[in-house]
Design a protein around this motif. Structure first.
Motif, PDB file in Angstrom:
ATOM      1  N   MET A   1     -14.392  53.992 -63.791  1.00 48.57           N
ATOM      2  CA  MET A   1     -14.014  52.942 -64.766  1.00 48.57           C
ATOM      3  C   MET A   1     -14.821  51.667 -64.533  1.00 48.57           C
ATOM      4  O   MET A   1     -14.898  51.166 -63.413  1.00 48.57           O
ATOM      5  N   VAL A   2     -15.414  51.160 -65.579  1.00 48.05           N
ATOM      6  CA  VAL A   2     -16.203  49.928 -65.484  1.00 48.05           C
ATOM      7  C   VAL A   2     -15.324  48.762 -65.033  1.00 48.05           C
ATOM      8  O   VAL A   2     -14.262  48.534 -65.599  1.00 48.05           O
ATOM      9  N   SER A   3     -15.791  48.046 -64.014  1.00 50.98           N
ATOM     10  CA  SER A   3     -15.006  46.930 -63.475  1.00 50.98           C
ATOM     11  C   SER A   3     -15.607  45.579 -63.855  1.00 50.98           C
ATOM     12  O   SER A   3     -16.824  45.443 -63.950  1.00 50.98           O
ATOM     13  N   PHE A   4     -14.733  44.621 -64.059  1.00 51.65           N
ATOM     14  CA  PHE A   4     -15.205  43.275 -64.368  1.00 51.65           C
ATOM     15  C   PHE A   4     -14.934  42.317 -63.208  1.00 51.65           C
ATOM     16  O   PHE A   4     -14.906  41.103 -63.376  1.00 51.65           O
ATOM     17  N   GLU A   5     -14.765  42.895 -62.038  1.00 53.02           N
ATOM     18  CA  GLU A   5     -14.426  42.097 -60.855  1.00 53.02           C
ATOM     19  C   GLU A   5     -15.457  41.033 -60.538  1.00 53.02           C
ATOM     20  O   GLU A   5     -15.111  39.930 -60.133  1.00 53.02           O
ATOM     21  N   ARG A   6     -16.716  41.384 -60.694  1.00 57.29           N
ATOM     22  CA  ARG A   6     -17.781  40.449 -60.306  1.00 57.29           C
ATOM     23  C   ARG A   6     -18.171  39.497 -61.425  1.00 57.29           C
ATOM     24  O   ARG A   6     -19.133  38.728 -61.282  1.00 57.29           O
ATOM     25  N   MET A  18     -21.131  38.756 -71.332  1.00 52.67           N
ATOM     26  CA  MET A  18     -20.585  40.092 -71.074  1.00 52.67           C
ATOM     27  C   MET A  18     -21.676  41.150 -71.137  1.00 52.67           C
ATOM     28  O   MET A  18     -21.741  42.057 -70.295  1.00 52.67           O
ATOM     29  N   VAL A  19     -22.525  41.042 -72.150  1.00 47.92           N
ATOM     30  CA  VAL A  19     -23.618  42.005 -72.305  1.00 47.92           C
ATOM     31  C   VAL A  19     -24.531  41.975 -71.083  1.00 47.92           C
ATOM     32  O   VAL A  19     -24.873  43.015 -70.510  1.00 47.92           O
ATOM     33  N   ILE A  20     -24.888  40.777 -70.658  1.00 49.43           N
ATOM     34  CA  ILE A  20     -25.777  40.636 -69.501  1.00 49.43           C
ATOM     35  C   ILE A  20     -25.091  41.128 -68.231  1.00 49.43           C
ATOM     36  O   ILE A  20     -25.722  41.772 -67.385  1.00 49.43           O
ATOM     37  N   TYR A  21     -23.807  40.836 -68.114  1.00 49.94           N
ATOM     38  CA  TYR A  21     -23.055  41.301 -66.943  1.00 49.94           C
ATOM     39  C   TYR A  21     -23.129  42.816 -66.818  1.00 49.94           C
ATOM     40  O   TYR A  21     -23.438  43.366 -65.761  1.00 49.94           O
ATOM     41  N   ILE A  22     -22.843  43.491 -67.909  1.00 52.23           N
ATOM     42  CA  ILE A  22     -22.887  44.962 -67.915  1.00 52.23           C
ATOM     43  C   ILE A  22     -24.290  45.446 -67.535  1.00 52.23           C
ATOM     44  O   ILE A  22     -24.448  46.355 -66.721  1.00 52.23           O
ATOM     45  N   GLY A  29     -26.649  49.783 -60.271  1.00 51.63           N
ATOM     46  CA  GLY A  29     -26.099  51.116 -60.065  1.00 51.63           C
ATOM     47  C   GLY A  29     -24.592  51.120 -59.916  1.00 51.63           C
ATOM     48  O   GLY A  29     -23.982  52.161 -59.653  1.00 51.63           O
ATOM     49  N   ALA A  30     -23.990  49.952 -60.079  1.00 56.83           N
ATOM     50  CA  ALA A  30     -22.530  49.852 -59.952  1.00 56.83           C
ATOM     51  C   ALA A  30     -21.823  50.444 -61.169  1.00 56.83           C
ATOM     52  O   ALA A  30     -20.675  50.865 -61.095  1.00 56.83           O
ATOM     53  N   ILE A  31     -22.529  50.492 -62.275  1.00 56.37           N
ATOM     54  CA  ILE A  31     -22.021  51.149 -63.472  1.00 56.37           C
ATOM     55  C   ILE A  31     -22.953  52.306 -63.788  1.00 56.37           C
ATOM     56  O   ILE A  31     -24.166  52.134 -63.821  1.00 56.37           O
ATOM     57  N   LEU A  46      -8.138  40.679 -69.291  1.00 57.82           N
ATOM     58  CA  LEU A  46      -8.754  40.450 -67.980  1.00 57.82           C
ATOM     59  C   LEU A  46      -9.536  39.143 -67.957  1.00 57.82           C
ATOM     60  O   LEU A  46      -9.433  38.353 -67.018  1.00 57.82           O
ATOM     61  N   LEU A  47     -10.345  38.939 -68.994  1.00 51.96           N
ATOM     62  CA  LEU A  47     -11.242  37.779 -69.012  1.00 51.96           C
ATOM     63  C   LEU A  47     -10.603  36.557 -69.665  1.00 51.96           C
ATOM     64  O   LEU A  47     -11.161  35.468 -69.654  1.00 51.96           O
TER      65      LEU A  47
END
Lengths: 125, 125
Positions: A1-6, A18-22, A29-31, A46-47
């Motif tokens: 599952m994709v995480s938004f922790e960072r 958000m786009v750049i984060y992903i 390699g985290a996603i 979440l955000l």
DNA sequence: TAAACCGTATTAATCGACTAATACACTTTG
DNA sequence: CAAAGTGTATTAGTCGATTAATACGGTTTA
């Protein structure tokens, strides 16, 4: 599952961040392909942003072929290795160029720049 | 006379970019105490933005004690050496930290980061 | 199957950045 | 002195980012 922790909010429109984060997480390699995205509603909660803002980011990711959305089910990451390298290269070029440009405008000599970066690299480890 | 030759439009509000631009030029020593600012109208025409937007940036610079404005005459740079160093330190910390954070999120090893920066430093010389 | 969850879409409203037009008082300059 | 240039202020308007509320049809899952 994709995480938004960072994810740390910065400058500019949130949907672009958000786009750049992903993309950065993909570069790291985290996603990975096959990973599920949290639902639009969950991400928005979440955000702390509006579901429509999240949808705007997801629309862009889908248009760029990074996620695949089946109406009714969760979106998933679908990129291949070639695309991942391409994304990584694009981001690196942009970020490194920008950083260098700033340091040079400020009149920082190359050696000082290197020691600065080394310093901050250490501090966060 | 303060020059806007090196100004390149980026992300975010223009008035904020202007403030940062001035600070970076000050850090580099390209702008010095006593230098005259071009008039609001001239700057707005140089950058292709509205005079009010320029005034907004100048208001911030004045509030921070970087320029001094006598109504009717041109504004001038008024900072001392102590302040210049302080500005330089603030900008460097923010920029270097940001760059390092991005590279680390992308999973770039320190050595690769150094070679990347070295590469882009060379390309622009 | 039915409830819960999901992607998607629509419409209206808010908010800040920026533009636009104009006015006024002060200073520099010829 | 007088004209031109300058900082400052005001008001109104545009535009994009974001919020808000809501609805619809497809998918999961118990």
């Amino acid at each position: 599952m994709v995480s938004f922790e960072r994810f740390v909010p910065g400058d500019g429109p949130i949907y672009q961040q958000m786009v750049i984060y992903i993309k950065r997480e993909i570069s790291a390699g985290a996603i990975q392909p096959g990973d599920e995205m949290p639902s639009r509603r969950v991400i928005s909660s979440l955000l702390g942003v509006n579901p429509n803002t999240v949808q705007k980011a997801c629309k862009i990711l889908e248009d760029e072929g990074i996620i695949q959305s089946h109406s009714g089910a969760k979106s998933i990451i679908v990129l291949d290795e070639k695309m991942r390298k391409q994304i990584k290269t694009e981001l690196l070029e942009a970020d490194a160029k920008k950083a260098v440009g700033i340091l040079k405008q400020m009149g920082i000599p190359k050696t000082e720049a290197f020691s600065l970066i080394g310093k901050f690299w250490k501090e966060e480890e």
